[in-house]
Design an enzyme around this catalytic site. Structure first.
Site, PDB file in Angstrom:
ATOM      1  N   LYS A  72       6.954 -19.405  -8.071  1.00  0.00           N
ATOM      2  CA  LYS A  72       6.382 -18.951  -6.804  1.00  0.00           C
ATOM      3  C   LYS A  72       6.170 -20.140  -5.887  1.00  0.00           C
ATOM      4  CE  LYS A  72       4.845 -15.251  -4.768  1.00  0.00           C
ATOM      5  NZ  LYS A  72       5.597 -13.990  -4.842  1.00  0.00           N
ATOM      6  N   GLY A 181      -1.498   0.339   2.548  1.00  0.00           N
ATOM      7  CA  GLY A 181      -0.665  -0.757   3.050  1.00  0.00           C
ATOM      8  C   GLY A 181       0.675  -0.240   3.545  1.00  0.00           C
ATOM      9  N   GLY A 183       3.124  -1.949   5.187  1.00  0.00           N
ATOM     10  CA  GLY A 183       3.911  -3.117   5.588  1.00  0.00           C
ATOM     11  C   GLY A 183       5.380  -2.877   5.272  1.00  0.00           C
ATOM     12  N   VAL A 185       7.171  -2.766   2.432  1.00  0.00           N
ATOM     13  CA  VAL A 185       7.478  -1.778   1.384  1.00  0.00           C
ATOM     14  C   VAL A 185       6.804  -0.444   1.709  1.00  0.00           C
ATOM     15  CG1 VAL A 185       7.419  -1.282  -1.081  1.00  0.00           C
ATOM     16  CG2 VAL A 185       7.601  -3.645  -0.324  1.00  0.00           C
TER      17      VAL A 185
HETATM   18  P1  NAD Z   1       3.535  -6.818   3.843  1.00  0.00           P
HETATM   19  O1  NAD Z   1       2.748  -8.026   4.131  1.00  0.00           O
HETATM   20  O2  NAD Z   1       4.726  -6.503   4.666  1.00  0.00           O
HETATM   21  O3  NAD Z   1       2.574  -5.528   3.936  1.00  0.00           O
HETATM   22  C1  NAD Z   1       1.269  -5.486   3.456  1.00  0.00           C
HETATM   23  C2  NAD Z   1       0.497  -4.499   4.322  1.00  0.00           C
HETATM   24  O4  NAD Z   1      -0.799  -4.349   3.738  1.00  0.00           O
HETATM   25  C3  NAD Z   1       0.295  -4.983   5.769  1.00  0.00           C
HETATM   26  O5  NAD Z   1       0.614  -3.940   6.665  1.00  0.00           O
HETATM   27  C4  NAD Z   1      -1.193  -5.349   5.806  1.00  0.00           C
HETATM   28  O6  NAD Z   1      -1.776  -5.130   7.081  1.00  0.00           O
HETATM   29  C5  NAD Z   1      -1.775  -4.413   4.771  1.00  0.00           C
HETATM   30  N1  NAD Z   1      -3.025  -4.870   4.168  1.00  0.00           N
HETATM   31  C6  NAD Z   1      -3.399  -6.129   3.842  1.00  0.00           C
HETATM   32  N2  NAD Z   1      -4.621  -6.128   3.279  1.00  0.00           N
HETATM   33  C7  NAD Z   1      -5.021  -4.840   3.240  1.00  0.00           C
HETATM   34  C8  NAD Z   1      -6.177  -4.179   2.753  1.00  0.00           C
HETATM   35  N3  NAD Z   1      -7.186  -4.857   2.212  1.00  0.00           N
HETATM   36  N4  NAD Z   1      -6.249  -2.834   2.869  1.00  0.00           N
HETATM   37  C9  NAD Z   1      -5.235  -2.131   3.427  1.00  0.00           C
HETATM   38  N5  NAD Z   1      -4.101  -2.693   3.902  1.00  0.00           N
HETATM   39  C10 NAD Z   1      -4.006  -4.027   3.809  1.00  0.00           C
HETATM   40  O7  NAD Z   1       3.896  -6.872   2.283  1.00  0.00           O
HETATM   41  P2  NAD Z   1       5.054  -6.073   1.538  1.00  0.00           P
HETATM   42  O8  NAD Z   1       6.278  -6.898   1.496  1.00  0.00           O
HETATM   43  O9  NAD Z   1       5.121  -4.672   2.035  1.00  0.00           O
HETATM   44  O10 NAD Z   1       4.471  -6.087   0.044  1.00  0.00           O
HETATM   45  C11 NAD Z   1       3.374  -5.258  -0.311  1.00  0.00           C
HETATM   46  C12 NAD Z   1       2.937  -5.623  -1.723  1.00  0.00           C
HETATM   47  O11 NAD Z   1       4.028  -5.433  -2.619  1.00  0.00           O
HETATM   48  C13 NAD Z   1       2.500  -7.087  -1.881  1.00  0.00           C
HETATM   49  O12 NAD Z   1       1.478  -7.153  -2.849  1.00  0.00           O
HETATM   50  C14 NAD Z   1       3.751  -7.762  -2.425  1.00  0.00           C
HETATM   51  O13 NAD Z   1       3.438  -8.919  -3.188  1.00  0.00           O
HETATM   52  C15 NAD Z   1       4.313  -6.645  -3.290  1.00  0.00           C
HETATM   53  N6  NAD Z   1       5.759  -6.748  -3.495  1.00  0.00           N
HETATM   54  C16 NAD Z   1       6.595  -6.737  -2.435  1.00  0.00           C
HETATM   55  C17 NAD Z   1       7.962  -6.844  -2.645  1.00  0.00           C
HETATM   56  C18 NAD Z   1       8.948  -6.801  -1.497  1.00  0.00           C
HETATM   57  O14 NAD Z   1      10.141  -6.629  -1.752  1.00  0.00           O
HETATM   58  N7  NAD Z   1       8.520  -6.929  -0.263  1.00  0.00           N
HETATM   59  C19 NAD Z   1       8.464  -6.951  -3.945  1.00  0.00           C
HETATM   60  C20 NAD Z   1       7.566  -6.949  -5.013  1.00  0.00           C
HETATM   61  C21 NAD Z   1       6.206  -6.833  -4.782  1.00  0.00           C
END
Ligand code: NAD
Length: 346
Positions: A72, A181, A183, A185
């Site tokens: 990481k 969330g 975001g 995903v």
């Molecule tokens: P992202 O940053 O695009 O989205 C996260 C969303 O969560 C944002 O919209 C943010 O405003 C919201 N958020 C943050 N804190 C919050 C809270 N306390 N309550 C409610 N909403 C909150 O991230 P992502 O890429 O969509 O990933 C989401 C999760 O999945 C993360 O934990 C990431 O590590 C995990 N993940 C993502 C991927 C990927 O391909 N993007 C792969 C494996 C794991």
């Protein structure tokens, strides 16, 4: 004993920002893992994230049967720090130089705070990077594949909630699903859940995401309301560490399954969920779609269709782990730890 093979902390030569790379394990192959760029009250909190997330990545790859290890990158931004286009580019070059200094023992990828375009900038200085845009030969944004994996996992969870019924063709129709969330995903997830006829509830700290919730017909709640709502499945798709000893007694869902990494804060939380009869799908399995897809496309040179078929195997993998856990009468949390230990020969 120190659990990690190597941890590098270097002040970026251009920006002075702390660039932290944790290589947890290369037992199964060179380590891979995303580059997280976010604010921390103290850079040591970023180090803690890098240590935890790289270890989780090792288990994720091991359980998914990939021949890669876990690593990481964290760039710990001081509170209030903001980038100009130039300083952001400098930061990415700082990251690239530290990645390159590891001589292929670790390759980076997007994570919270970075995307495929950033990987393209990193690639200007090192080849050890995944998920550059497709036109550069990479697999691009990992979030659609991660969402595909989550949907496969949700199908397996539905079969379990229906007491071992076969995987349904429309397993989510009419289910009450809460997505925390919206975001990268989460926004794919709510669209796919809507297409499958789920009854969606959604929350995000960013109120601008409410518009998307409206578009897909989801009921908008605050994050606190959502985690305590009566649900078939709670889908954590925000930050890690959601499930704590304080929160679990307040949950009113039948199952928790989502992509957020490291959802369970302590083994005691896993025991509490199990005691309460709340089915928890290990995030190591549920969130692996992006890693499986990138591995298949960039290292195995498979076509997108074949890569997606590998992602869909998450349903069977999760089903098998849930079966094993049930046979042993334990939380799946302990079952996946054991599986990872076995594959890594620990
Ligand atoms: P992202 O940053 O695009 O989205 C996260 C969303 O969560 C944002 O919209 C943010 O405003 C919201 N958020 C943050 N804190 C919050 C809270 N306390 N309550 C409610 N909403 C909150 O991230 P992502 O890429 O969509 O990933 C989401 C999760 O999945 C993360 O934990 C990431 O590590 C995990 N993940 C993502 C991927 C990927 O391909 N993007 C792969 C494996 C794991």
């Amino acid at each position: 004993m120190f659990a990690h093979e190597e941890v590098v902390i270097r002040a970026g030569v251009r920006t002075g920002l702390p660039i932290i790379i944790a290589v947890h394990s290369t037992v199964l192959g060179p380590a891979g893992g995303g580059c997280r760029v976010r604010h921390y009250a103290d850079w040591r909190d970023g180090l803690a994230d890098a240590l935890r997330l790289s270890q989780a990545m090792t288990d994720k790859c091991a359980i998914a049967g990939l021949d890669t290890g876990g690593g990481k990158t964290v760039v710990a931004l001081p509170e209030g720090y903001s980038f100009t286009p130039e300083s952001r580019r400098d930061m990415l070059h700082d990251v690239a130089d530290v990645v390159h200094s590891l001589r292929g023992r670790y390759a980076t990828a997007p994570d919270v705070g970075t995307g495929p375009e950033d990987m393209a900038v990193i690639k200007e200085r090192t080849p050890h990077v995944f998920c550059t845009p497709a036109e550069m030969g990479g697999s691009g944004d990992s979030s659609p594949a991660t969402a595909t994996g989550v949907m496969a996992a949700l199908a397996a969870v539905c079969a379990r909630l229906d007491k071992g019924a076969a995987l349904d063709t429309a397993p989510l129709k009419g289910r009450r699903v809460g997505v925390l969330g919206l975001g990268h995903v989460g926004s794919h997830l709510v669209r796919r859940l809507a297409a499958e006829g789920a009854d969606i509830l959604a929350a995000d700290v960013d109120r601008a995401r409410r518009r998307l919730a409206g578009e897909v017909g989801a009921t908008w709640l605050t994050p606190d309301e959502l985690v305590e709502a009566e649900l078939d499945i709670l889908v954590p798709a925000a930050m890690g560490g959601l499930l704590t000893e304080e929160l679990v007694p307040r949950l009113r869902c039948a199952a928790v399954a989502g992509p957020a990494n490291n959802q369970i804060t302590t083994p005691e939380v896993a025991r509490l969920l199990h005691e309460r009869g709340i089915l928890w799908a290990p995030d190591d399995i549920v969130s692996a779609g992006g890693a499986i897809y990138a591995h298949a496309v960039e290292l195995r040179h498979l076509a997108a269709e074949e890569a997606n078929a590998r992602v869909a195997e998450i349903a069977e993998r999760l089903g098998a782990v849930l079966d094993l856990a049930e046979q042993d009468g334990v939380s799946p949390y302990f079952t996946v730890r054991e599986l990872a230990r076995t594959r890594l020969g620990r």
